[in-house]
Design an enzyme around this catalytic site. Structure first.
Site, mmCIF file in Angstrom:
data_model
loop_
_atom_site.group_PDB
_atom_site.id
_atom_site.type_symbol
_atom_site.label_atom_id
_atom_site.label_comp_id
_atom_site.label_asym_id
_atom_site.label_seq_id
_atom_site.Cartn_x
_atom_site.Cartn_y
_atom_site.Cartn_z
ATOM 1 N N THR A 136 25.129 -15.925 -24.254
ATOM 2 C CA THR A 136 26.144 -16.796 -24.840
ATOM 3 C C THR A 136 26.907 -16.098 -25.955
ATOM 4 O O THR A 136 26.378 -15.177 -26.599
ATOM 5 C CB THR A 136 25.484 -18.070 -25.402
ATOM 6 O OG1 THR A 136 26.431 -18.836 -26.147
ATOM 7 C CG2 THR A 136 24.333 -17.715 -26.337
ATOM 8 N N ASP A 137 28.110 -16.583 -26.231
ATOM 9 C CA ASP A 137 28.865 -16.053 -27.368
ATOM 10 C C ASP A 137 28.294 -16.512 -28.709
ATOM 11 O O ASP A 137 28.628 -15.960 -29.763
ATOM 12 C CB ASP A 137 30.343 -16.435 -27.272
ATOM 13 C CG ASP A 137 30.594 -17.938 -27.182
ATOM 14 O OD1 ASP A 137 29.632 -18.725 -27.202
ATOM 15 O OD2 ASP A 137 31.775 -18.335 -27.091
ATOM 16 N N GLU A 138 27.410 -17.502 -28.695
ATOM 17 C CA GLU A 138 26.871 -18.020 -29.954
ATOM 18 C C GLU A 138 25.991 -17.006 -30.679
ATOM 19 O O GLU A 138 25.733 -17.162 -31.874
ATOM 20 C CB GLU A 138 26.108 -19.320 -29.714
ATOM 21 C CG GLU A 138 27.002 -20.429 -29.214
ATOM 22 C CD GLU A 138 26.378 -21.807 -29.310
ATOM 23 O OE1 GLU A 138 25.656 -22.074 -30.281
ATOM 24 O OE2 GLU A 138 26.614 -22.619 -28.394
ATOM 25 N N TYR A 162 18.931 -22.205 -31.393
ATOM 26 C CA TYR A 162 19.291 -21.832 -30.021
ATOM 27 C C TYR A 162 19.899 -20.443 -29.974
ATOM 28 O O TYR A 162 19.482 -19.575 -29.200
ATOM 29 C CB TYR A 162 20.263 -22.849 -29.433
ATOM 30 C CG TYR A 162 21.050 -22.313 -28.258
ATOM 31 C CD1 TYR A 162 20.403 -21.928 -27.083
ATOM 32 C CD2 TYR A 162 22.441 -22.170 -28.319
ATOM 33 C CE1 TYR A 162 21.121 -21.411 -26.009
ATOM 34 C CE2 TYR A 162 23.154 -21.670 -27.253
ATOM 35 C CZ TYR A 162 22.494 -21.287 -26.101
ATOM 36 O OH TYR A 162 23.192 -20.775 -25.043
ATOM 37 N N LYS A 166 18.515 -16.906 -28.152
ATOM 38 C CA LYS A 166 19.264 -16.136 -27.162
ATOM 39 C C LYS A 166 19.525 -14.715 -27.658
ATOM 40 O O LYS A 166 19.492 -13.759 -26.869
ATOM 41 C CB LYS A 166 20.585 -16.840 -26.836
ATOM 42 C CG LYS A 166 20.427 -18.110 -26.022
ATOM 43 C CD LYS A 166 19.788 -17.874 -24.664
ATOM 44 C CE LYS A 166 20.706 -17.128 -23.717
ATOM 45 N NZ LYS A 166 20.105 -16.988 -22.362
#
Length: 355
Positions: A136-138, A162, A166
């Site tokens: 993810t970009d997060e 989260y 990741k």
């Protein structure tokens, strides 16, 4: 090709599975879907594939090394695509531990099983084997309004449990490639939307709440900006990276469409006003309700996918206008799909009001 997909009953995973099996001339001999069927894993997403001799479903956890080893060997797997993850930020704030268990420990065990299997392959198959990790970009943190978009070189700065889980899994994938030589690939995507999206996420939640006459909750001022990527475009990019990406590399996948959350909600309201108007003649926008912002809510994400475009020739097929209309049409036609999930698998004690 024999492919092992983990988390294939989830939102992105099920779209990837369907795309791979329905595409004319698909090279897949077998696709094995390993899914633990937690709250977001829905076998109904792939129910119409039950009779396809190329499709095999196995219920189980990516952390079950014995099961993963058996599936790899029994089905002579040529590549692994890892979608399996806990992915909802609000849930990670409420209870971080399941995210560490699945996203970190689970990925570690999956990597180890893949490495042990890969080391025993004949030379030709060993050279062709791939492990693709979907992220993810997060993991990159947050951006100010004038900051350049995230690239593959952006330092990691996760801001939620989260995102931290990741980021840890991404680092493990990198370490297995660097230390053991396992031929890995990583993709970091922006916010996905489209068919089969679990109803707690922003876009399906707004569609379904609107139709049910419920408030349309928006965190804070609603000006958090996200880059929205139609899920089928994402699935196509993953397949392209799996086939042609350079081993050990990371590829960012973005929708080239930055929008604040409040504009996403208003766009959905406009489409529903036209396609399924309220009986009282009012706009669905009258149901918009601003609620207390999420703790530590990242202000902006934006993906620079130049590397993917230049190296592999990828570009999204859907604009946001076409993609969101397809998404609204899909949910209007499949209200029973969402109702079944809401009734049987999920209690909306915590609204997924922010992306």
């Amino acid at each position: 090709m024999n492919l092992l997909v983990t988390g294939g009953c989830g939102f992105i995973g099920s779209n990837f599975v369907r795309q791979r099996l329905f595409e004319p001339g698909s090279p897949l001999q077998r696709l094995v879907n390993l899914d633990a069927l937690t709250y977001a894993g829905n076998p109904a997403n792939l129910a119409d594939l039950a009779a396809d001799p190329r499709y095999v479903f196995a219920q189980g956890d990516i952390g079950d090394a014995t099961l993963v080893a058996r599936l790899l060997d029994e089905h002579a797997i040529d590549a692994v695509v890892n979608f399996a993850a806990e992915s909802h930020v609000d849930r990670s704030i409420d209870s971080p531990e399941p995210f560490v268990q699945t996203n970190v420990v689970g990925t570690l065990r999956l990597l180890n099983a893949a490495r042990l299997y890969w080391t025993q392959l004949p030379a030709a198959r060993k050279g062709a084997f791939r492990f693709l990790h979907v992220s993810t970009d997060e993991v990159y943190g947050t951006l100010a309004p004038s900051d350049p978009a995230f690239t593959e070189e952006t330092p990691y700065a996760p801001n939620s449990p989260y995102a931290a889980s990741k980021a840890a899994s991404d680092h493990l994938v990198r370490a297995y490639q660097h230390t053991y030589g396992l031929p890995t690939l990583t993709t970091n995507c922006s916010n996905n939307y489209g068919p089969y999206h679990f109803p707690e996420k922003l876009i399906p939640l707004v569609i379904l709440n609107a139709l049910e006459g419920k408030p349309l909750p928006v965190y804070g001022d609603g000006l958090q900006v996200r880059d929205w990527l139609y899920v089928e475009d994402h699935a196509a990019a993953i397949w392209l990276v799996l086939q042609r990406g350079r081993v050990g590399e990371t590829y960012n996948i973005g929708g080239l469409n930055e929008q604040p959350n409040i504009e996403i909600v208003r766009a959905i309201c406009r489409l529903l006003d036209r396609k399924s108007p309220r009986t009282d003649g009012k706009s669905y926008a009258s149901q918009i309700t601003h609620v207390t912002d999420r703790p530590g809510h990242d202000r902006r994400y934006a993906i620079d996918c130049t590397k993917l475009q230049c190296e592999l020739g990828w570009a999204p097929r859907e604009s946001f206008a076409t993609g969101i209309e397809k998404t609204v049409d899909w949910y209007l036609a499949r209200r029973d799909w969402a109702a079944d999930i809401t009734a049987k698998k999920y209690s909306r004690q915590r609204l997924g009001v922010g992306a």
